[in-house]
Design an enzyme around this catalytic site. Structure first.
Site, PDB file in Angstrom:
ATOM      1  N   TYR A  74      -4.567  -5.439 -20.625  1.00 16.27           N
ATOM      2  CA  TYR A  74      -3.451  -4.983 -19.396  1.00 16.27           C
ATOM      3  C   TYR A  74      -3.354  -5.732 -18.370  1.00 16.27           C
ATOM      4  O   TYR A  74      -2.641  -6.571 -18.017  1.00 16.27           O
ATOM      5  CB  TYR A  74      -3.666  -3.441 -19.170  1.00 16.27           C
ATOM      6  CG  TYR A  74      -2.646  -2.825 -18.328  1.00 16.27           C
ATOM      7  CD1 TYR A  74      -1.398  -2.802 -18.610  1.00 16.27           C
ATOM      8  CD2 TYR A  74      -2.954  -2.222 -16.899  1.00 16.27           C
ATOM      9  CE1 TYR A  74      -0.300  -2.278 -17.856  1.00 16.27           C
ATOM     10  CE2 TYR A  74      -2.012  -1.677 -16.156  1.00 16.27           C
ATOM     11  CZ  TYR A  74      -0.696  -1.864 -16.589  1.00 16.27           C
ATOM     12  OH  TYR A  74       0.151  -1.291 -15.789  1.00 16.27           O
ATOM     13  N   SER A  83       1.007  -3.624 -11.048  1.00 20.94           N
ATOM     14  CA  SER A  83      -0.360  -3.115 -11.035  1.00 20.94           C
ATOM     15  C   SER A  83      -1.539  -3.420 -10.348  1.00 20.94           C
ATOM     16  O   SER A  83      -1.661  -4.819 -10.327  1.00 20.94           O
ATOM     17  CB  SER A  83      -0.647  -2.793 -12.396  1.00 20.94           C
ATOM     18  OG  SER A  83      -2.068  -2.546 -12.769  1.00 20.94           O
TER      19      SER A  83
END
Ligand code: ZN
Length: 683
Positions: free
Chosen positions: A581, A568
């Site tokens: 995250y 990501s």
């Protein structure tokens, strides 16, 4: 024993569907034969009917409708039974000799439809017999009787004078002539036994011909049952030690097969494991090396199974390194032996310029079972099916006499026969054929796109997900042979058992896409400890567990591999409130680099994909709507808010992973799939 499954209602349905009763009933009983694995398997066997066709001038022409190449009896349709003019075929019987090329050319020249598939190599066998319906099968119970040293005598005892006996002749013109003349010597018979090959039965109707196939097979089964010796294979004394797990054995064998020929670019194979009481008795027999090397049960197995199996010793748990040495030596011996066999017999027959690939297709492991070996899971399963029927038939033949197959030079002639090899020709092997890929988080939008992309490249696919049912559904949709499995990637035992399942199913693993993840958010200063740790469990430690297991299996195979992480954009370009995250994802980027550093010498490539703004389970339609609103822009502009002004999709991410799997000289790399974002540029 097999059942006669003829049913008048079903037969009538076929006639309604296909109109012409001759063809309809030919299709019907072909399906009945083809769906009984004890009669034919995987393209084996062939059927025909003699009937009438009409030409362009309205003339009635006698034709033979016979199975065409590329069709299976179990699923044949009228189009799979090309019509060949019968009269010209019958004239051929006068010839003394006919080359294969001339035969195939003549068959094609006499087709009613020039675009029809090429009629079976056994077409003339069907043509020269006078009966309306002819069924040719490789019935296993019959093979137990005809694959014998003393087969004519045994056959007499089992069948009386209900069948004629034809000594072994290679399929084609000469066998067709011999069968027809044997029939004429005794026209009362219901069928012909083809020594070391199979059964031909015939009749005036589809029903009669089919019933005879079933009856003759069952007569043979009955004979074997009544005459079998009590103990067939004398068991070898087992070492009394614990046997190694199949999940540990398979990657050793797979690696040895891959490395046996070309170490720099190993050729990967897929394994399909089988075991049963019968297989155990077979592989544990004292005389295994001798009886397992006596050849095939019917000639057309040879192109898929080769004449001899690879035989491996008892794999002891805790002594796997020793088993690896024994396996590597056995594979090398096998390959040497195969090349010698080719040279020995090819010099007389001159069948081919070079030997075929010398890798074994059947492997027997003492104490364990058998592996079918193929270029794909589908091919490995076909080999394993044929291997099981071989074990079954050799066991039955040994129970009543002594199993005997073709001579070595007859085997070579059949294995290298161009008409047989033509059955295997594939157009172009896909780039990742023989590779096994695991995708974690495989049931989600991105995961399933990755699974599909690898399946299109020819790889075997394992889809793992916390939602096991969804994983199974995604697997089914991506490839018929794909494995769908539950896995909690944050749980060490669950990950270990996932890798074991993959090794058992396919033999090992080559490409691991560690994709599972979930997003949590909140201001970093007030984030609860629990939440951050939970995110670390899934977005960091789970990747470590998956990578550890991948390395473990890949090092056993010694064929390198690829471990690929979905990290990501957050790992490089953190966003406000996304620390929960982004921080573990940043740690995962460091993890990827560490693995690349420490396992380059194992030829394991480790790379990462940095994707952003993909419509998926992590970025749902609702989230897209609210974020676009918050910025005062349209959803479309939000999704294409990048340098290329182009929405990035799950398919784009999947392609980046495929690219990494194919880039043989790239490791420690991060590929950005975000349409261009200056803040996420790697510096
Ligand atoms: Zn045959």
């Amino acid at each position: 024993m097999i059942q006669n499954l003829w049913n008048d209602a079903d037969a009538a349905e076929y006639v309604t569907k296909h109109h012409d009763p001759d063809i309809a009933l030919r299709v019907y009983t072909s399906h009945l034969l083809g769906r009984e694995p004890r009669l034919v398997l995987h393209g084996g066997g062939n059927t025909s009917v003699k009937t009438i066709a009409t030409d362009l001038f309205g003339n009635k022409v006698a034709v033979l409708r016979v199975k065409g190449s590329g069709w299976n009896l179990s699923s044949i349709e009228p189009g799979g039974l090309p019509a060949v003019r019968l009269e010209p075929l019958l004239r051929l019987e006068q010839l003394e000799q006919l080359s294969d090329e001339s035969m195939v050319n003549y068959l094609r020249t006499n087709l009613m439809d020039s675009a029809a598939p090429t009629p079976s190599v056994e077409t003339l066998l069907h043509a020269f017999l006078p009966h309306k319906y002819v069924d040719h099968s490789h019935a296993l119970d019959v093979l137990a009787l005809v694959d014998q040293e003393d087969c004519e005598n045994l056959a007499r005892r089992a069948f009386g004078n209900r069948v004629g006996y034809v000594p072994y002749i290679m399929p084609g013109f000469l066998l067709a002539k011999a069968a027809a003349s044997q029939y004429r010597r005794d026209p009362q018979v219901e069928g012909l036994l083809l020594s070391k090959h199979g059964l031909v039965s015939f009749g005036d109707t589809a029903r009669e011909s089919y019933a005879r196939t079933v009856e003759l097979n069952n007569l043979a089964a009955d004979f074997v049952q009544k005459n079998r010796r009590r103990s067939v294979f004398i068991p070898l004394a087992q070492p009394g030690k614990e046997i190694a797990n199949q999940a540990d054995i398979a990657p050793i064998l797979r690696g040895c097969l891959a490395n046996a020929i070309e170490k720099d670019s190993p050729k990967r194979w897929i394994l399909d494991f089988r075991c049963s009481d019968l297989i155990q008795a077979f592989v544990n027999g004292k005389g295994l090396t001798e009886y397992a090397n006596r050849g095939t049960i019917t000639p057309d197995y040879l192109i898929r199974t080769k004449a001899s199996p690879l035989i491996l010793p008892f794999p002891e748990a805790g002594a796997l390194e020793e088993f690896r040495c024994e396996t590597a030596n056995a594979v090398a011996d096998y390959i040497g032996g195969y090349r010698t066999y080719f040279e020995r017999h090819n010099s007389q027959r001159n069948m081919a310029e070079f030997p075929l690939d010398p890798v074994p297709r059947i492997t027997l492991v003492r104490g364990c079972g058998l592996f079918g070996i193929g270029k794909s899971a589908e091919e490995a399963a076909v080999v394993a099916d044929l291997a099981e029927t071989w074990v079954d038939t050799v066991s039955a033949a040994e129970a009543i006499g002594r199993f005997r197959s073709l001579d070595e030079n007859e085997q070579l002639a059949m294995e290298y026969w161009p008409l047989e090899q033509a059955k295997l020709r594939t157009i172009c092997e896909p780039r990742l054929a023989g590779h096994v890929v695991l995708v974690t988080g495989g049931a989600g939008t991105i995961g399933s796109a990755i699974g599909r992309a690898f399946a299109r490249e020819g790889a075997e696919v394992a889809i793992a997900d916390l939602n096991g049912e969804k994983a199974a559904a995604v697997a089914r949709a991506s490839k018929r042979t794909a494995l769908g499995a539950f896995c909690d990637v944050a749980n060490a035992e669950s990950v270990r058992s996932l890798f074991d399942r993959i090794c058992k199913r396919f033999g090992g693993v080559d490409i691991v896409v560690s994709n599972a993840g979930a997003a949590w958010s909140g201001p970093i200063a007030t984030l609860t400890d629990d939440l951050l740790r939970k995110s670390f469990e899934l977005n960091f430690f789970a990747h470590q567990l998956v990578a550890q297991n991948a390395v473990r299996v890949m090092r056993v195979q010694k064929t390198g591999g690829a471990i690929l992480f979905n990290i990501s954009k957050q790992a490089i370009n953190p966003g406000p409130n996304f620390g929960a995250y982004g921080i573990p994802k940043a740690a995962t980027l460091a993890l990827a680099r560490q693995y690349a550093l420490e396992h380059g010498h194992d030829k394991i490539r480790v790379n990462a994909v940095n994707a952003d703004r993909i419509r998926s389970g992590l970025l749902t339609d609702d989230m897209i709507r609210s974020r676009a609103q918050a910025r005062g822009i349209s959803e479309k502009d939000y999704l294409s808010g990048n340098l290329l002004e182009w929405e990035v999709t799950a398919e784009d991410v999947a392609q980046a992973f495929v690219h990494h799997a194919l880039a043989m000289k790239t490791t420690g790399n991060v590929t950005t799939v975000d349409g261009g974002n200056v803040a996420a540029f790697l510096r």
